[in-house]
Design a protein around this motif. Sequence first.
Motif, PDB file in Angstrom:
ATOM      1  N   ALA A  52       8.413  -0.099   2.866  1.00  0.00           N
ATOM      2  CA  ALA A  52       9.084  -1.080   2.006  1.00  0.00           C
ATOM      3  C   ALA A  52       8.075  -2.058   1.410  1.00  0.00           C
ATOM      4  N   THR A  53       7.066  -2.429   2.191  1.00  0.00           N
ATOM      5  CA  THR A  53       6.038  -3.343   1.698  1.00  0.00           C
ATOM      6  C   THR A  53       5.283  -2.731   0.532  1.00  0.00           C
ATOM      7  N   LEU A  54       4.918  -1.458   0.649  1.00  0.00           N
ATOM      8  CA  LEU A  54       4.230  -0.783  -0.445  1.00  0.00           C
ATOM      9  C   LEU A  54       5.103  -0.690  -1.690  1.00  0.00           C
ATOM     10  N   GLU A  55       6.410  -0.534  -1.490  1.00  0.00           N
ATOM     11  CA  GLU A  55       7.330  -0.508  -2.635  1.00  0.00           C
ATOM     12  C   GLU A  55       7.366  -1.859  -3.347  1.00  0.00           C
ATOM     13  N   VAL A  56       7.360  -2.947  -2.570  1.00  0.00           N
ATOM     14  CA  VAL A  56       7.358  -4.285  -3.172  1.00  0.00           C
ATOM     15  C   VAL A  56       6.070  -4.501  -3.960  1.00  0.00           C
ATOM     16  N   LEU A  57       4.954  -4.072  -3.426  1.00  0.00           N
ATOM     17  CA  LEU A  57       3.688  -4.205  -4.150  1.00  0.00           C
ATOM     18  C   LEU A  57       3.716  -3.394  -5.441  1.00  0.00           C
ATOM     19  N   GLU A  58       4.278  -2.202  -5.379  1.00  0.00           N
ATOM     20  CA  GLU A  58       4.372  -1.369  -6.587  1.00  0.00           C
ATOM     21  C   GLU A  58       5.271  -2.022  -7.631  1.00  0.00           C
ATOM     22  N   THR A  59       6.398  -2.574  -7.188  1.00  0.00           N
ATOM     23  CA  THR A  59       7.320  -3.247  -8.104  1.00  0.00           C
ATOM     24  C   THR A  59       6.637  -4.413  -8.816  1.00  0.00           C
ATOM     25  N   ASN A  60       5.730  -5.070  -8.113  1.00  0.00           N
ATOM     26  CA  ASN A  60       5.043  -6.230  -8.673  1.00  0.00           C
ATOM     27  C   ASN A  60       3.702  -5.888  -9.313  1.00  0.00           C
TER      28      ASN A  60
ATOM     29  N   VAL B 167      -2.227   6.219   0.107  1.00  0.00           N
ATOM     30  CA  VAL B 167      -2.558   5.163  -0.845  1.00  0.00           C
ATOM     31  C   VAL B 167      -2.476   5.746  -2.264  1.00  0.00           C
ATOM     32  N   PRO B 168      -2.048   4.943  -3.241  1.00  0.00           N
ATOM     33  CA  PRO B 168      -1.952   5.443  -4.618  1.00  0.00           C
ATOM     34  C   PRO B 168      -3.304   5.827  -5.211  1.00  0.00           C
ATOM     35  N   ARG B 169      -4.361   5.070  -4.843  1.00  0.00           N
ATOM     36  CA  ARG B 169      -5.683   5.318  -5.386  1.00  0.00           C
ATOM     37  C   ARG B 169      -6.726   5.147  -4.289  1.00  0.00           C
ATOM     38  N   ARG B 170      -7.806   5.892  -4.430  1.00  0.00           N
ATOM     39  CA  ARG B 170      -8.903   5.828  -3.456  1.00  0.00           C
ATOM     40  C   ARG B 170     -10.187   5.430  -4.170  1.00  0.00           C
TER      41      ARG B 170
ATOM     42  N   ASP C  96      -7.539   8.271   2.239  1.00  0.00           N
ATOM     43  CA  ASP C  96      -6.339   8.612   1.466  1.00  0.00           C
ATOM     44  C   ASP C  96      -5.082   8.097   2.151  1.00  0.00           C
ATOM     45  N   ASP C  97      -5.251   7.531   3.357  1.00  0.00           N
ATOM     46  CA  ASP C  97      -4.115   7.040   4.136  1.00  0.00           C
ATOM     47  C   ASP C  97      -4.105   5.515   4.146  1.00  0.00           C
ATOM     48  N   PHE C  98      -2.916   4.950   4.027  1.00  0.00           N
ATOM     49  CA  PHE C  98      -2.806   3.494   4.108  1.00  0.00           C
ATOM     50  C   PHE C  98      -2.886   3.090   5.574  1.00  0.00           C
ATOM     51  N   PRO C  99      -3.793   2.175   5.925  1.00  0.00           N
ATOM     52  CA  PRO C  99      -3.960   1.806   7.337  1.00  0.00           C
ATOM     53  C   PRO C  99      -2.855   0.886   7.846  1.00  0.00           C
ATOM     54  N   ALA C 100      -2.746   0.820   9.179  1.00  0.00           N
ATOM     55  CA  ALA C 100      -1.742  -0.024   9.827  1.00  0.00           C
ATOM     56  C   ALA C 100      -2.410  -0.922  10.852  1.00  0.00           C
ATOM     57  N   PHE C 101      -3.375  -1.700  10.401  1.00  0.00           N
ATOM     58  CA  PHE C 101      -4.050  -2.714  11.202  1.00  0.00           C
ATOM     59  C   PHE C 101      -4.770  -2.101  12.397  1.00  0.00           C
TER      60      PHE C 101
ATOM     61  N   ALA D  47      -8.026  -7.259 -16.803  1.00  0.00           N
ATOM     62  CA  ALA D  47      -7.949  -7.292 -18.264  1.00  0.00           C
ATOM     63  C   ALA D  47      -6.519  -7.107 -18.755  1.00  0.00           C
ATOM     64  N   PHE D  48      -5.660  -6.568 -17.894  1.00  0.00           N
ATOM     65  CA  PHE D  48      -4.288  -6.263 -18.288  1.00  0.00           C
ATOM     66  C   PHE D  48      -3.231  -7.071 -17.549  1.00  0.00           C
ATOM     67  N   SER D  49      -3.592  -7.678 -16.426  1.00  0.00           N
ATOM     68  CA  SER D  49      -2.574  -8.268 -15.567  1.00  0.00           C
ATOM     69  C   SER D  49      -3.091  -9.514 -14.862  1.00  0.00           C
ATOM     70  N   ASP D  50      -2.166 -10.408 -14.531  1.00  0.00           N
ATOM     71  CA  ASP D  50      -2.500 -11.594 -13.749  1.00  0.00           C
ATOM     72  C   ASP D  50      -2.390 -11.353 -12.250  1.00  0.00           C
ATOM     73  N   SER D  51      -1.925 -10.183 -11.841  1.00  0.00           N
ATOM     74  CA  SER D  51      -1.740  -9.927 -10.416  1.00  0.00           C
ATOM     75  C   SER D  51      -3.057  -9.587  -9.743  1.00  0.00           C
ATOM     76  N   GLY D  52      -3.047  -9.628  -8.415  1.00  0.00           N
ATOM     77  CA  GLY D  52      -4.229  -9.288  -7.650  1.00  0.00           C
ATOM     78  C   GLY D  52      -4.311  -7.803  -7.368  1.00  0.00           C
ATOM     79  N   VAL D  53      -5.277  -7.437  -6.530  1.00  0.00           N
ATOM     80  CA  VAL D  53      -5.500  -6.049  -6.121  1.00  0.00           C
ATOM     81  C   VAL D  53      -5.665  -6.033  -4.605  1.00  0.00           C
ATOM     82  N   LEU D  54      -5.108  -5.031  -3.945  1.00  0.00           N
ATOM     83  CA  LEU D  54      -5.233  -4.879  -2.500  1.00  0.00           C
ATOM     84  C   LEU D  54      -6.189  -3.728  -2.197  1.00  0.00           C
ATOM     85  N   LEU D  55      -7.232  -4.028  -1.444  1.00  0.00           N
ATOM     86  CA  LEU D  55      -8.186  -3.008  -1.025  1.00  0.00           C
ATOM     87  C   LEU D  55      -8.028  -2.821   0.477  1.00  0.00           C
ATOM     88  N   ALA D  56      -7.512  -1.655   0.871  1.00  0.00           N
ATOM     89  CA  ALA D  56      -7.181  -1.382   2.272  1.00  0.00           C
ATOM     90  C   ALA D  56      -8.341  -0.657   2.956  1.00  0.00           C
TER      91      ALA D  56
END
Length: 309
Positions: free
Chosen positions: A174-182, A206-209, A192-197, A225-234
């Motif tokens: 659900a968290t990844l869905e919220v990030l995608e929505t935003n 992960v969508p991108r590697r 290629d896997d999203f980590p869990a702490f 250049a396209f957005s005011d949002s941040g980026v998450l590097l896992a």
Amino acid sequence: MTNTLHTSLSLSSEVADAVATRTPVVALESTLLSHGLPPGRNLDVARRLENTVRETGAVPATIAVLDGVARVGLTDAELERVCAPDADLDKLSLRDLGPAVALRTSGATTVAGTAALAHAAGISVFATGGLGGVHHPLPGSDLTWDVSADLGTLARTGVLVVCSGMKSILDIAATLEVLETNSVPVLGYRTDDFPAFYLRSSGLSVPRRVDDPAQAAAVFAAHRAFSDSGVLLANPVPAEHELDRALHDRLLAEGLELVRERGVSGSDVTPVLLEHFHTASGGASLDANEALVVANARLASNVAVELAR
């Protein structure tokens, strides 16, 4: 000596000079120190994080609010104050910064609070342990209103946050869905896997590697250049410090039962669960926590250096 942008935001001289000369800077949060690690070890980790950033070619900027002033870059005495056993600091998310400044109180900044202050100070890269997220519904309910402010802040704040995913107590899908929505890009660092702490994989992709700091910096620069949002590097916890999955699953089940028995809810859930992990794992979870946040500080510094080129 400090360089004050205005009465509520104060940069240390070192951080102010680095920002002005476009020297790489990495923001570091303080909630990990005051609320996430035991006294004594927290100060050792605080200094280790700052040293790691320096060794990698960047300037560390640990952030906290002290006596109503948001300080970006702490002196050693201020670090000691944040880490003191009797510090009794509030936990400051973005919504809490205004009241803390206006009422001249003190507090340690969460991911949301740190990201906002770093951005205000002109710092683009931030290293932390884990991101907040969407909590699972309480027993007897099929939805939750408990969604971390970290997600909304990252959606509006142009910083690159390096973390080891989020804790497995959260609803990671659900968290990844919220990030995608935003429209927040999620990158996996050499995975290629999203980590869990505590775990290197949540079972979700992960969508991108990206495979080196230069790629991560290029993605962040292009996105901005396209957005005011941040980026998450896992960045997954180092393999040698990953918790045994069977132990992790047992501790998580015990912790959730403890939460139910005590009737704990809201922002008190995570501290209770973490304390159970720390005590019942014989310190293994603390070792994992320290290892991953140091690795994240090193990676964030490397990315900051690339961005400054």
